[in-house]
Structure formats: C-alpha cells, structure tokens
Design a protein around this motif. Structure first.
Motif, mmCIF file in Angstrom:
data_model
loop_
_atom_site.group_PDB
_atom_site.id
_atom_site.type_symbol
_atom_site.label_atom_id
_atom_site.label_comp_id
_atom_site.label_asym_id
_atom_site.label_seq_id
_atom_site.Cartn_x
_atom_site.Cartn_y
_atom_site.Cartn_z
ATOM 1 N N ASP A 168 1.098 -1.172 -0.204
ATOM 2 C CA ASP A 168 -0.236 0.429 -0.139
ATOM 3 C C ASP A 168 0.766 1.583 -0.407
ATOM 4 O O ASP A 168 0.060 2.500 -0.154
ATOM 5 C CB ASP A 168 -0.670 0.101 1.380
ATOM 6 N N ILE A 169 1.858 1.038 0.748
ATOM 7 C CA ILE A 169 2.971 2.270 0.840
ATOM 8 C C ILE A 169 4.027 1.334 0.592
ATOM 9 O O ILE A 169 4.541 0.553 1.075
ATOM 10 C CB ILE A 169 2.842 2.850 1.945
ATOM 11 N N ALA A 170 5.270 2.554 -0.009
ATOM 12 C CA ALA A 170 6.802 2.231 -0.179
ATOM 13 C C ALA A 170 7.668 3.214 -0.404
ATOM 14 O O ALA A 170 7.169 4.627 -0.794
ATOM 15 C CB ALA A 170 7.005 1.443 -1.139
ATOM 16 N N ILE A 171 8.776 2.890 1.016
ATOM 17 C CA ILE A 171 9.716 4.307 1.247
ATOM 18 C C ILE A 171 10.828 3.577 0.546
ATOM 19 O O ILE A 171 11.465 2.474 1.182
ATOM 20 C CB ILE A 171 9.438 4.464 2.263
ATOM 21 N N ILE A 172 11.656 4.264 -0.485
ATOM 22 C CA ILE A 172 11.917 3.295 -1.550
ATOM 23 C C ILE A 172 13.528 4.703 -1.663
ATOM 24 O O ILE A 172 13.414 5.550 -1.301
ATOM 25 C CB ILE A 172 12.535 2.821 -2.824
ATOM 26 N N GLU A 207 1.481 4.105 -12.820
ATOM 27 C CA GLU A 207 0.272 3.902 -12.877
ATOM 28 C C GLU A 207 -0.947 3.866 -11.196
ATOM 29 O O GLU A 207 -1.421 4.661 -10.995
ATOM 30 C CB GLU A 207 -0.903 3.307 -13.345
ATOM 31 N N LEU A 208 -0.403 2.715 -10.607
ATOM 32 C CA LEU A 208 -1.478 2.491 -8.918
ATOM 33 C C LEU A 208 -0.562 3.453 -8.562
ATOM 34 O O LEU A 208 -1.862 3.255 -6.959
ATOM 35 C CB LEU A 208 -0.765 1.314 -8.864
ATOM 36 N N LYS A 225 9.109 7.873 -2.555
ATOM 37 C CA LYS A 225 7.907 7.519 -1.166
ATOM 38 C C LYS A 225 6.741 7.089 -2.535
ATOM 39 O O LYS A 225 6.838 7.912 -3.354
ATOM 40 C CB LYS A 225 7.374 8.693 -0.890
ATOM 41 N N MET A 226 6.228 6.249 -2.237
ATOM 42 C CA MET A 226 4.995 5.891 -2.762
ATOM 43 C C MET A 226 3.681 5.882 -1.684
ATOM 44 O O MET A 226 3.726 4.717 -0.985
ATOM 45 C CB MET A 226 5.372 4.257 -3.789
ATOM 46 N N PHE A 231 -8.837 3.887 -3.297
ATOM 47 C CA PHE A 231 -8.440 4.152 -2.034
ATOM 48 C C PHE A 231 -10.130 2.890 -2.309
ATOM 49 O O PHE A 231 -11.545 3.819 -2.514
ATOM 50 C CB PHE A 231 -9.031 5.034 -0.837
ATOM 51 N N ASP A 232 -10.625 1.889 -1.514
ATOM 52 C CA ASP A 232 -11.439 0.255 -1.715
ATOM 53 C C ASP A 232 -11.598 -0.256 -0.677
ATOM 54 O O ASP A 232 -10.830 -0.611 -0.513
ATOM 55 C CB ASP A 232 -11.178 -0.481 -2.852
#
Length: 275
Positions: A168-172, A207-208, A225-226, A231-232
């Motif tokens: 759901d979240i990525a910090i790279i 795109e996501l 950061k992603m 939101f479903d």
C-alpha cells in the motif's frame, strides 16, 4: 539535473569498488473488527511471508541482478516476523575488463516473469507485523536491503519486489557510495545513468501509485515515496466486507485507515482525515 552516463567501454584498473544499495520499507495496511480477526490477519501474514517464502523471493532477486548466492540464513520468530540474510558474490572481474553498466533507466521484470542471472554482496529482508492496541488497524512492514559491490546494480530487482509484495505504501532509497578508477587513475563516483528511482518501474506499476521524489544528485542519493492512489475499503478489511457495515461505520473505518496511511507516508502524526 541529469547525470551523464559513463561510456560503456570504460576500462577499469582492477576491481569496481562502487557500492550500490537499494533499501526500502514496504507496508500493508489492514483493518480488523475483532481481536479474533486481528489474530487471524497476523497469522495469515506470518504464513504468507514466512522465512521460506522470503528466501524464494530473495533468490529471484539475486537471479535478476546477476549474483551468485554464497550463503543463506533465515529465521521465523515467535510470536511473529521473519528474517533472511543472503550473501551473494560477483564473478571475478579481470584487469581492464569493460564495465557492464546499467546503461538506461528501465524496469526489471515483474513477479510473474523472472529471468536473469546472479552475483554480489548481500540481500536482507526483515518483517514486522504489528497492530494498534484498540483501533482495529494492523500493519505489516517488510524492510529490504539489496547491496552490491562492483558492476551489478540492484535497481533491476525493484519492479519485481514491488509486484511481489504489492504494498500500500513504499519508501525507497538508492545510494551509490565510494569510487572506482579507470586505467589512467581517474576516479568515478557512479557508473550508470539515473535520474529517478521511478524509471525502474513499469508504467503499469507507476499508474497505481502517487509518488514523490527527493533526490540529491551531487551526492548520488535518490529517494522515492509511493502510496496507492485508489482507495477501496474492501481492499483493507480483513474478515468482513464493506457491504456488511452500516454507512457510519464505513466512514469511521475509512478515516482511520487513511489517517494511518498518510502518517506512514509523511512520517509524522496528523489529524484525522475527513471524507
């Protein structure tokens, strides 16, 4: 600012001494209505991402970046969580051998199609399932480090890891450290082109997510950061469905989940999100 890539025919004096490290935190957020569902979610995560599964994922990463696996240490923990450390090594680089650099910014394979080779340094993953003491929110975090020395770069494994964990979240973070020399003694502090970590993900992946870059080009430090755009509520509920909840309850849960996600994304506590 754009980084000018080094000529692919560059010849080195001895070994390539650059260290390239790709580090990221991947988060999965879930909401459980009861302590029983919360316990079931933690058990599900522990089974889905147990040490054996993580070894399989890291082995694929090693294949993608072109590394030879030397040693694997893995451990499941009680009550929850797992760790894997994999030592990898590159084949010997001969004197004056041309550098095999990452000559363009392009994604590696997805988790559905793994192809490649293996070679270098270390790959680690640690998982951290946890839950809010009373508000129903559970979070699964995986911390992954892919560190290589020499010609190979961990960037080609990025898209595979994102599609494997579907966070759901990525910090790279990506950083190139040290320097290497050519045959004339000139130092090079980076041996491949990079403008953004995002360029190593497919368009379908990008795109996501909503993404933010914070890059320090002169220091060869890159940060992305992603967070998921859509939101479903059904995506975040564990053990129940949105249609089973009254509208007021749905709204309250949605606010709690969004608040949790934004706090993780921005790295600070914030007021409850309305709407």
């Amino acid at each position: 600012m754009k980084i000018k890539p080094i000529n692919k025919k560059l010849k080195l004096y001895g070994f390539n001494n650059l260290t390239k490290t790709l580090s990221f935190n991947l988060y999965d957020i879930c909401y459980t209505l009861s302590p029983e569902h919360q316990k079931e979610y933690i058990e599900y995560i522990d089974e889905e991402y147990n040490a054996d599964r993580l070894v399989s994922i890291l082995t694929d990463v090693a294949k993608i970046i072109g590394a030879n696996v030397l040693n694997v240490a893995n451990q499941d923990y009680d009550p929850q969580g797992a760790s894997v450390t994999m030592l990898v090594a590159e084949n010997e680089v001969l004197h004056e051998q041309p550098v095999n650099v990452v000559d363009n910014e392009s994604p590696g394979p997805s988790s559905e199609a793994v192809v490649g080779h293996l070679d270098k340094s270390h790959i680690t993953v640690h998982t951290y399932p946890e839950s809010h003491p009373y508000k129903g929110i559970s979070t699964f975090r995986a911390d992954i480090d892919v560190s290589t020395c020499g010609q190979i770069s961990p960037l080609k494994a990025l898209n595979y890891l994102i599609t494997s964990f579907e966070p759901d979240i990525a910090i790279i973070d990506y950083r190139v450290r040290g320097f290497t020399r050519d045959v004339n003694g000139k130092k090079y502090y980076i041996d491949h082109k990079i403008n953004s970590i995002q360029n190593y993900m497919t368009g379908k992946t990008r795109e996501l997510y909503q993404m933010i870059d914070v890059n320090i080009y002169q220091e060869n430090i890159f940060h992305t950061k992603m967070i998921l755009k859509e939101f479903d509520l059904d995506h975040y509920l564990f053990g129940t469905a949105k249609k089973e909840l009254p509208p007021a309850e749905r709204k309250k849960i949605k606010q709690r989940i969004k608040k949790e996600m934004l706090e993780i994304y921005y790295g600070k506590n914030m007021p409850t999100v309305r709407g």
